[in-house]
Design an enzyme around this catalytic site. Sequence first.
Site, mmCIF file in Angstrom:
data_model
loop_
_atom_site.group_PDB
_atom_site.id
_atom_site.type_symbol
_atom_site.label_atom_id
_atom_site.label_comp_id
_atom_site.label_asym_id
_atom_site.label_seq_id
_atom_site.Cartn_x
_atom_site.Cartn_y
_atom_site.Cartn_z
ATOM 1 N N GLU A 107 1.140 -0.590 -0.075
ATOM 2 C CA GLU A 107 -0.092 -0.385 -0.548
ATOM 3 C C GLU A 107 0.860 1.123 0.237
ATOM 4 O O GLU A 107 1.869 1.320 0.599
ATOM 5 C CB GLU A 107 -0.681 0.306 1.153
ATOM 6 C CG GLU A 107 -1.603 1.111 1.278
ATOM 7 C CD GLU A 107 -2.822 1.763 2.328
ATOM 8 O OE1 GLU A 107 -2.588 0.652 3.305
ATOM 9 O OE2 GLU A 107 -2.282 2.575 2.850
ATOM 10 N N CYS A 142 -2.446 7.846 4.962
ATOM 11 C CA CYS A 142 -2.434 7.413 3.330
ATOM 12 C C CYS A 142 -3.918 8.061 2.785
ATOM 13 O O CYS A 142 -3.877 7.991 2.170
ATOM 14 C CB CYS A 142 -2.484 5.727 3.374
ATOM 15 S SG CYS A 142 -3.138 4.772 4.137
HETATM 16 P P1 NAP Z 1 9.312 3.619 3.877
HETATM 17 O O1 NAP Z 1 10.602 4.440 3.325
HETATM 18 O O2 NAP Z 1 9.046 2.983 2.475
HETATM 19 O O3 NAP Z 1 9.815 2.130 4.300
HETATM 20 C C1 NAP Z 1 8.867 1.049 4.984
HETATM 21 C C2 NAP Z 1 10.039 0.136 5.461
HETATM 22 O O4 NAP Z 1 10.114 -0.333 4.378
HETATM 23 C C3 NAP Z 1 10.931 0.426 6.499
HETATM 24 O O5 NAP Z 1 11.111 -0.901 7.281
HETATM 25 C C4 NAP Z 1 11.469 0.682 4.995
HETATM 26 O O6 NAP Z 1 12.882 0.455 6.175
HETATM 27 C C5 NAP Z 1 11.859 -0.671 4.334
HETATM 28 N N1 NAP Z 1 12.167 -0.430 3.023
HETATM 29 C C6 NAP Z 1 11.744 0.685 2.497
HETATM 30 N N2 NAP Z 1 12.744 0.403 0.769
HETATM 31 C C7 NAP Z 1 13.439 -0.315 0.825
HETATM 32 C C8 NAP Z 1 13.840 -0.811 0.509
HETATM 33 N N3 NAP Z 1 13.967 -0.217 -0.928
HETATM 34 N N4 NAP Z 1 14.889 -2.411 0.825
HETATM 35 C C9 NAP Z 1 14.179 -2.549 1.774
HETATM 36 N N5 NAP Z 1 13.608 -2.251 2.672
HETATM 37 C C10 NAP Z 1 12.373 -0.988 2.470
HETATM 38 O O7 NAP Z 1 8.409 4.664 4.913
HETATM 39 P P2 NAP Z 1 9.060 5.039 5.929
HETATM 40 O O8 NAP Z 1 10.201 5.310 6.254
HETATM 41 O O9 NAP Z 1 7.744 5.128 7.041
HETATM 42 O O10 NAP Z 1 8.333 6.599 5.686
HETATM 43 C C11 NAP Z 1 9.595 7.502 4.487
HETATM 44 C C12 NAP Z 1 7.977 8.330 3.587
HETATM 45 O O11 NAP Z 1 6.748 6.893 2.823
HETATM 46 C C13 NAP Z 1 7.176 9.664 4.165
HETATM 47 O O12 NAP Z 1 8.108 10.345 3.973
HETATM 48 C C14 NAP Z 1 6.785 8.870 3.498
HETATM 49 O O13 NAP Z 1 5.896 9.491 1.558
HETATM 50 C C15 NAP Z 1 5.482 7.540 2.906
HETATM 51 N N6 NAP Z 1 5.106 7.330 3.643
HETATM 52 C C16 NAP Z 1 3.892 6.848 3.374
HETATM 53 C C17 NAP Z 1 2.073 5.836 3.894
HETATM 54 C C18 NAP Z 1 1.362 6.198 3.322
HETATM 55 O O14 NAP Z 1 0.358 4.860 3.854
HETATM 56 N N7 NAP Z 1 0.957 6.145 2.293
HETATM 57 C C19 NAP Z 1 2.786 5.354 4.645
HETATM 58 C C20 NAP Z 1 3.681 5.631 5.453
HETATM 59 C C21 NAP Z 1 4.662 6.112 4.734
HETATM 60 P P3 NAP Z 1 14.010 1.125 6.811
HETATM 61 O O15 NAP Z 1 12.941 1.220 8.322
HETATM 62 O O16 NAP Z 1 15.440 0.684 7.881
HETATM 63 O O17 NAP Z 1 13.881 1.914 6.748
#
Ligand code: NAP
Length: 531
Positions: free
Chosen positions: A265, A302
């Site tokens: 998602e 989200c």
């Molecule tokens: P994220 O960067 O997407 O990370 C979510 C999870 O996935 C974390 O556990 C992260 O690991 C892991 N991950 C991300 N990229 C990866 C990759 N290339 N390979 C392996 N694992 C990976 O989200 P976030 O850190 O929660 O927030 C960053 C951004 O995501 C926010 O600024 C926002 O834009 C978006 N976000 C959107 C929603 C939504 O509901 N649409 C919700 C939360 C966040 P790590 O913990 O080790 O970094």
Amino acid sequence: MDIQGKNFIGYTLSAEGDHTFQSYIPASDSFLDDHFHRATESEVERTMALAESAFAEYAAVPAQSRAAFLIAITEEITALGDQLVERAHLETGLPIARLQGERARTINQLTQFSDLLREGSWVEASIDTALAERIPVPKPDMRKMLVPIGPVVVFGSSNFPFAYSVAGVDVGPALAAGNPVILKAHAAHPGVSDLTAQAIISAARKTNMPEGVFSMLYDDGFEVGAALVKHPVTQAVGFTGSFKGGMALHKLAQEREDPIPVYAEMGSVNPIVILPGYLEHNATELGKTLAASVSLGAGQFCTNPGLVFVTSSAGLDAFRGSYKNEIANTTSATMLTAGIYKNYNKLREEVFEQENVSKLVVSENVNAAGNQAQATIAEVSGSAFIANPKLHEEVFGPFSLLVICKDTEELLAAISHLKGQLTATLMADETEAASYPALVRQLAKISGRFIMNGVPTGVEVCPSMHHGGPFPATVDSKFTSVGRHSILRFVRPQSFQNWPDSLLPDELKNSNPLGILRLVNNMQTKDPVAI
Ligand code: NAP
């Protein structure tokens, strides 16, 4: 309970590696003393070997016992009391009352899955009895039901430390269906994850679940998550987060020798369309309602309404005035992490740098604490919006873009440029809505949940909720991550042809020992099969 800071490999705590990281406290821009151990390669291997052996046993655990396991998890979470919520408050900066509500929702989600298991019809048991006399060939006895898919890797999300994390919307249905879960804890709230994992492990022990039914590994980088997705034992992945993260994991899963589904998602801007008649009659109230929705939880949902479409019509000035006033009076709020805060400000500034975009309002009251997001509304004309795809993207945080179209034709053209969304909202009375069929069709086409005269924030947990949507809101629009049907992500159908009754699963036996609702020769019934 004390925070362990070690990886949970089934019932064993493990801290093999030297790399550790600490909990970040966004409100004070500081770190707590606990250290969390990043999982090593050999810990990943041990975890997956255990999950594989647990699957063989756990898939055969009767549904009633799995239901008891889920209820035991809710009891253990409840027993953690205030310390769980307080730790979440420290690690996320989210208000205590919001976190108490989220914990209640998490318990409710698990309870709903326990009820589902006890009721039983979710396996969609279907029985076609044999017709030996059929011409030209006899019809075989054919029976079908949903069975667990295998070990599921779940990525805890940053924005819901309970409801979309260690015991959240992916873990509940994956465990309910009979799959072991391997949780990759989100680095933004490792202490909350640790406490919740202890609750699940304790529940598993108390209800005699096989070791390896649940494991949790830490990482503050991408290595462990990537290794889990690539691991041959993994059969499905649940993820909530960024488009970039979701697509990176999806790509890894598709490059495997045996590709597996990643139920990701991702982003959504959740457009709201306000038709002219509705705008004119509700201008002031709409300003208040939208301001509350945009700024809720520092906009870290989200379902945050990131785009609002109106026409240059009678109620516009009153609406803009009310919206501006309400947002100006909101108070800044702590964002989840320093990275999310930095990203919010960066993306917001990038929007303002776009041609023909102007600032309507930025909230004026700023708290002294760290990582403070100020609610912000920008505005742009319909034609400038249509010409600039950058403006169609999500700004994660309390931000929304007001798109002012010259008329409803331009409004339809503007929304026709939008990609798939979790939600779309139409603000109109019944008669006005019926006068714009093309606009209604377009909003329906791009959304998973189509809302009338409400705001998208607030996701009801019930069977009729669809929390998903066409790409890029999710990778697969057929599935929801909320509600009973979310279990369908973690099962597969299996047919049994000509099997003796004694060797069939209980759900498919003639006598219907579980008393569940089934499809028998095209009839829905709880009765035993009459042969
Ligand atoms: P994220 O960067 O997407 O990370 C979510 C999870 O996935 C974390 O556990 C992260 O690991 C892991 N991950 C991300 N990229 C990866 C990759 N290339 N390979 C392996 N694992 C990976 O989200 P976030 O850190 O929660 O927030 C960053 C951004 O995501 C926010 O600024 C926002 O834009 C978006 N976000 C959107 C929603 C939504 O509901 N649409 C919700 C939360 C966040 P790590 O913990 O080790 O970094």
